[in-house]
Scaffold this motif. Structure first.
Motif, PDB file in Angstrom:
ATOM      1  N   GLU A 271      20.165  23.826  -6.056  1.00  0.00           N
ATOM      2  CA  GLU A 271      19.636  22.636  -6.733  1.00  0.00           C
ATOM      3  C   GLU A 271      18.546  21.978  -5.890  1.00  0.00           C
ATOM      4  O   GLU A 271      17.489  21.580  -6.420  1.00  0.00           O
ATOM      5  CB  GLU A 271      20.764  21.649  -7.012  1.00  0.00           C
ATOM      6  N   LYS A 272      18.782  21.884  -4.584  1.00  0.00           N
ATOM      7  CA  LYS A 272      17.771  21.295  -3.696  1.00  0.00           C
ATOM      8  C   LYS A 272      16.551  22.193  -3.598  1.00  0.00           C
ATOM      9  O   LYS A 272      15.404  21.703  -3.603  1.00  0.00           O
ATOM     10  CB  LYS A 272      18.382  21.075  -2.309  1.00  0.00           C
ATOM     11  N   ILE A 273      16.752  23.496  -3.518  1.00  0.00           N
ATOM     12  CA  ILE A 273      15.620  24.434  -3.467  1.00  0.00           C
ATOM     13  C   ILE A 273      14.770  24.312  -4.730  1.00  0.00           C
ATOM     14  O   ILE A 273      13.537  24.291  -4.667  1.00  0.00           O
ATOM     15  CB  ILE A 273      16.128  25.875  -3.288  1.00  0.00           C
TER      16      ILE A 273
ATOM     17  N   THR B  85       1.875  24.687   4.893  1.00  0.00           N
ATOM     18  CA  THR B  85       2.894  25.231   4.004  1.00  0.00           C
ATOM     19  C   THR B  85       4.160  24.394   4.131  1.00  0.00           C
ATOM     20  O   THR B  85       4.671  24.208   5.240  1.00  0.00           O
ATOM     21  CB  THR B  85       3.204  26.698   4.359  1.00  0.00           C
ATOM     22  N   PRO B  86       4.695  23.868   3.026  1.00  0.00           N
ATOM     23  CA  PRO B  86       5.880  23.005   3.111  1.00  0.00           C
ATOM     24  C   PRO B  86       7.123  23.794   3.495  1.00  0.00           C
ATOM     25  O   PRO B  86       7.292  24.955   3.106  1.00  0.00           O
ATOM     26  CB  PRO B  86       6.001  22.416   1.705  1.00  0.00           C
ATOM     27  N   LEU B  87       8.015  23.141   4.248  1.00  0.00           N
ATOM     28  CA  LEU B  87       9.215  23.771   4.787  1.00  0.00           C
ATOM     29  C   LEU B  87      10.431  22.933   4.446  1.00  0.00           C
ATOM     30  O   LEU B  87      10.463  21.731   4.696  1.00  0.00           O
ATOM     31  CB  LEU B  87       9.095  23.898   6.315  1.00  0.00           C
TER      32      LEU B  87
ATOM     33  N   VAL C 206       8.301  27.495   1.795  1.00  0.00           N
ATOM     34  CA  VAL C 206       9.343  28.188   2.552  1.00  0.00           C
ATOM     35  C   VAL C 206      10.612  27.346   2.528  1.00  0.00           C
ATOM     36  O   VAL C 206      10.587  26.148   2.838  1.00  0.00           O
ATOM     37  CB  VAL C 206       8.907  28.422   4.009  1.00  0.00           C
ATOM     38  N   ALA C 207      11.723  27.981   2.167  1.00  0.00           N
ATOM     39  CA  ALA C 207      13.025  27.334   2.237  1.00  0.00           C
ATOM     40  C   ALA C 207      13.976  28.205   3.047  1.00  0.00           C
ATOM     41  O   ALA C 207      13.894  29.439   2.994  1.00  0.00           O
ATOM     42  CB  ALA C 207      13.593  27.107   0.840  1.00  0.00           C
ATOM     43  N   THR C 208      14.852  27.572   3.810  1.00  0.00           N
ATOM     44  CA  THR C 208      15.860  28.312   4.569  1.00  0.00           C
ATOM     45  C   THR C 208      17.227  27.695   4.313  1.00  0.00           C
ATOM     46  O   THR C 208      17.343  26.486   4.047  1.00  0.00           O
ATOM     47  CB  THR C 208      15.572  28.310   6.084  1.00  0.00           C
ATOM     48  N   VAL C 209      18.258  28.525   4.391  1.00  0.00           N
ATOM     49  CA  VAL C 209      19.649  28.082   4.245  1.00  0.00           C
ATOM     50  C   VAL C 209      20.445  28.684   5.394  1.00  0.00           C
ATOM     51  O   VAL C 209      20.385  29.893   5.629  1.00  0.00           O
ATOM     52  CB  VAL C 209      20.244  28.529   2.897  1.00  0.00           C
ATOM     53  N   SER C 210      21.184  27.841   6.110  1.00  0.00           N
ATOM     54  CA  SER C 210      21.927  28.307   7.293  1.00  0.00           C
ATOM     55  C   SER C 210      21.012  29.147   8.187  1.00  0.00           C
ATOM     56  O   SER C 210      21.380  30.230   8.642  1.00  0.00           O
ATOM     57  CB  SER C 210      23.166  29.128   6.890  1.00  0.00           C
TER      58      SER C 210
ATOM     59  N   ALA D 200       8.573  22.073  13.777  1.00  0.00           N
ATOM     60  CA  ALA D 200       7.658  22.229  12.649  1.00  0.00           C
ATOM     61  C   ALA D 200       6.855  20.953  12.430  1.00  0.00           C
ATOM     62  O   ALA D 200       7.279  19.849  12.806  1.00  0.00           O
ATOM     63  CB  ALA D 200       8.444  22.577  11.394  1.00  0.00           C
ATOM     64  N   ASN D 201       5.707  21.107  11.822  1.00  0.00           N
ATOM     65  CA  ASN D 201       4.879  19.971  11.435  1.00  0.00           C
ATOM     66  C   ASN D 201       5.070  19.659   9.959  1.00  0.00           C
ATOM     67  O   ASN D 201       5.566  20.472   9.186  1.00  0.00           O
ATOM     68  CB  ASN D 201       3.410  20.268  11.746  1.00  0.00           C
ATOM     69  N   GLU D 202       4.678  18.456   9.568  1.00  0.00           N
ATOM     70  CA  GLU D 202       4.780  18.065   8.161  1.00  0.00           C
ATOM     71  C   GLU D 202       3.880  18.949   7.290  1.00  0.00           C
ATOM     72  O   GLU D 202       2.849  19.416   7.761  1.00  0.00           O
ATOM     73  CB  GLU D 202       4.369  16.600   8.010  1.00  0.00           C
ATOM     74  N   PRO D 203       4.306  19.153   6.026  1.00  0.00           N
ATOM     75  CA  PRO D 203       5.483  18.623   5.340  1.00  0.00           C
ATOM     76  C   PRO D 203       6.740  19.434   5.659  1.00  0.00           C
ATOM     77  O   PRO D 203       6.710  20.661   5.658  1.00  0.00           O
ATOM     78  CB  PRO D 203       5.110  18.749   3.858  1.00  0.00           C
ATOM     79  N   LYS D 204       7.817  18.723   5.936  1.00  0.00           N
ATOM     80  CA  LYS D 204       9.073  19.383   6.307  1.00  0.00           C
ATOM     81  C   LYS D 204      10.233  18.489   5.909  1.00  0.00           C
ATOM     82  O   LYS D 204      10.095  17.266   5.798  1.00  0.00           O
ATOM     83  CB  LYS D 204       9.108  19.656   7.807  1.00  0.00           C
ATOM     84  N   GLU D 205      11.386  19.106   5.678  1.00  0.00           N
ATOM     85  CA  GLU D 205      12.581  18.343   5.345  1.00  0.00           C
ATOM     86  C   GLU D 205      13.805  19.106   5.835  1.00  0.00           C
ATOM     87  O   GLU D 205      13.908  20.321   5.648  1.00  0.00           O
ATOM     88  CB  GLU D 205      12.700  18.112   3.840  1.00  0.00           C
ATOM     89  N   LEU D 206      14.732  18.401   6.462  1.00  0.00           N
ATOM     90  CA  LEU D 206      16.036  18.937   6.835  1.00  0.00           C
ATOM     91  C   LEU D 206      17.058  18.298   5.917  1.00  0.00           C
ATOM     92  O   LEU D 206      17.219  17.076   5.903  1.00  0.00           O
ATOM     93  CB  LEU D 206      16.351  18.633   8.300  1.00  0.00           C
ATOM     94  N   TYR D 207      17.759  19.128   5.134  1.00  0.00           N
ATOM     95  CA  TYR D 207      18.702  18.643   4.129  1.00  0.00           C
ATOM     96  C   TYR D 207      20.093  19.142   4.486  1.00  0.00           C
ATOM     97  O   TYR D 207      20.323  20.345   4.588  1.00  0.00           O
ATOM     98  CB  TYR D 207      18.292  19.154   2.745  1.00  0.00           C
ATOM     99  N   LEU D 208      21.027  18.212   4.695  1.00  0.00           N
ATOM    100  CA  LEU D 208      22.385  18.563   5.077  1.00  0.00           C
ATOM    101  C   LEU D 208      23.325  18.462   3.883  1.00  0.00           C
ATOM    102  O   LEU D 208      23.259  17.503   3.107  1.00  0.00           O
ATOM    103  CB  LEU D 208      22.878  17.657   6.197  1.00  0.00           C
ATOM    104  N   VAL D 209      24.192  19.457   3.763  1.00  0.00           N
ATOM    105  CA  VAL D 209      25.248  19.455   2.757  1.00  0.00           C
ATOM    106  C   VAL D 209      26.553  19.151   3.482  1.00  0.00           C
ATOM    107  O   VAL D 209      26.963  19.904   4.376  1.00  0.00           O
ATOM    108  CB  VAL D 209      25.320  20.792   2.009  1.00  0.00           C
TER     109      VAL D 209
END
Length: 299
Positions: free
Chosen positions: A289-291, A237-239, A137-141, A260-269
């Motif tokens: 690119e990150k997705i 499920t990774p987030l 799962v990936a999210t943007v904004s 959320a629980n791991e695996p998870k990542e918050l990526y800032l642009v």
């Protein structure tokens, strides 16, 4: 255009309604090669020609099958009354979009992901808790907490809004017309909404048929919805959560990350606001690119 040559107009059923979609297929696939796939879920009120197209066109160039579609009551999809921002129906639409992807010979059904932008960034993780066919799962904004969006005053006092919603329901049941309010309201609003108008109400909006309306009794459903209630159950499920450092909705991405629980990542642009990630290449492209990196790791 090369993008159009890779696109198929498709339909699939969701709870008895025919939904319209665009299936983006990579060039150069051999007959026995199945690809990873991404269901791309756009912003609240949005159509497949808007944010889903911006991301799907880029993902297909990277080798993914990408599906953009109109939710029930939106765009070219069936469903009445129109413009019903129903998070729970949208979750069912996502499940049925995944089912459609599993039926395609081009798709490796063991490598299906979902990407959500804005409101889709809440609908996707909410759905993926129950639908384990979604492997990443990936999210943007992301806007995962519609409840707090309303209770924080996005559309005025929420108690008044609920009373308005119920009176509109009763009028419709008595034979009246469905009642709507503008999705992008007139007059001076918050900075976030004013930035939204610069997308939806200008030529940045690629869908000339988009309607600036929300069904009034959508708001009581939105009040009931927060993906934060269930997001701790998403793991394993990774987030991936992507947000701009200046995004008006960054606190919602941060709240989702914390819960959320791991695996998870918050990526800032750096420098991005919420609506910059709808269409501006200098923000959409680093997000994609990150997705891509995230999906290549986890699919």
């Amino acid at each position: 255009m090369r993008d159009i040559s890779m696109r198929q107009d498709i339909t699939f059923l969701s709870d008895g309604r025919k939904l319209a979609g665009h299936l983006y297929l990579p060039d150069g696939r051999s007959a026995d090669q199945r690809r990873p796939a991404v269901a791309v879920v756009g912003a609240s009120s949005g159509t497949k020609e808007q944010t889903p197209a911006a991301y799907a066109r880029r993902l297909v160039r990277l080798g993914y099958v990408a599906l953009a579609f109109d939710h029930s009551t939106y765009g070219e999809s069936e469903g009445t009354p129109r413009s019903d921002e129903n998070p729970f129906a949208k979750s069912e639409d996502i499940k049925n979009a995944v089912t459609f992807l599993t039926s395609r010979e081009e798709v490796d059904r063991s490598r299906i992901a979902a990407l959500g932008i804005c409101g889709g960034g809440g609908f996707v993780p909410y759905t993926a808790v129950a639908d384990r066919r979604i492997k990443a799962v990936a999210t943007v904004s992301g806007l995962p907490d519609l409840r707090s969006t309303l209770t924080d005053g996005f559309a005025g006092d929420w108690h008044d809004l609920m009373a308005f919603a119920q009176s509109a329901r009763e009028a419709y049941a008595a034979g009246g017309d469905a009642q709507y309010v503008p999705f992008m309201p007139p007059g001076e609003q918050s900075e976030w909404v004013e930035n939204g108008k610069q997308y939806y109400l200008t030529d940045r909006n690629p869908d000339p048929h988009w309607k600036n309306e929300t069904l009034v009794w959508s708001f009581d459903k939105m009040l009931q919805f927060s993906a934060l209630d269930i997001i701790p159950l998403l793991a394993p499920t990774p987030l991936l959560l992507i947000a701009g450092s200046r995004a008006e909705t960054l606190p919602q991405s941060q709240a989702a990350y914390e819960k959320a629980n791991e695996p998870k990542e918050l990526y800032l642009v750096e420098g991005g606001t919420h609506f910059d990630f709808y269409d501006k290449p200098e923000f959409v492209e680093p997000a994609v690119e990150k997705i891509d990196s995230f999906l290549r790791t986890h699919l």
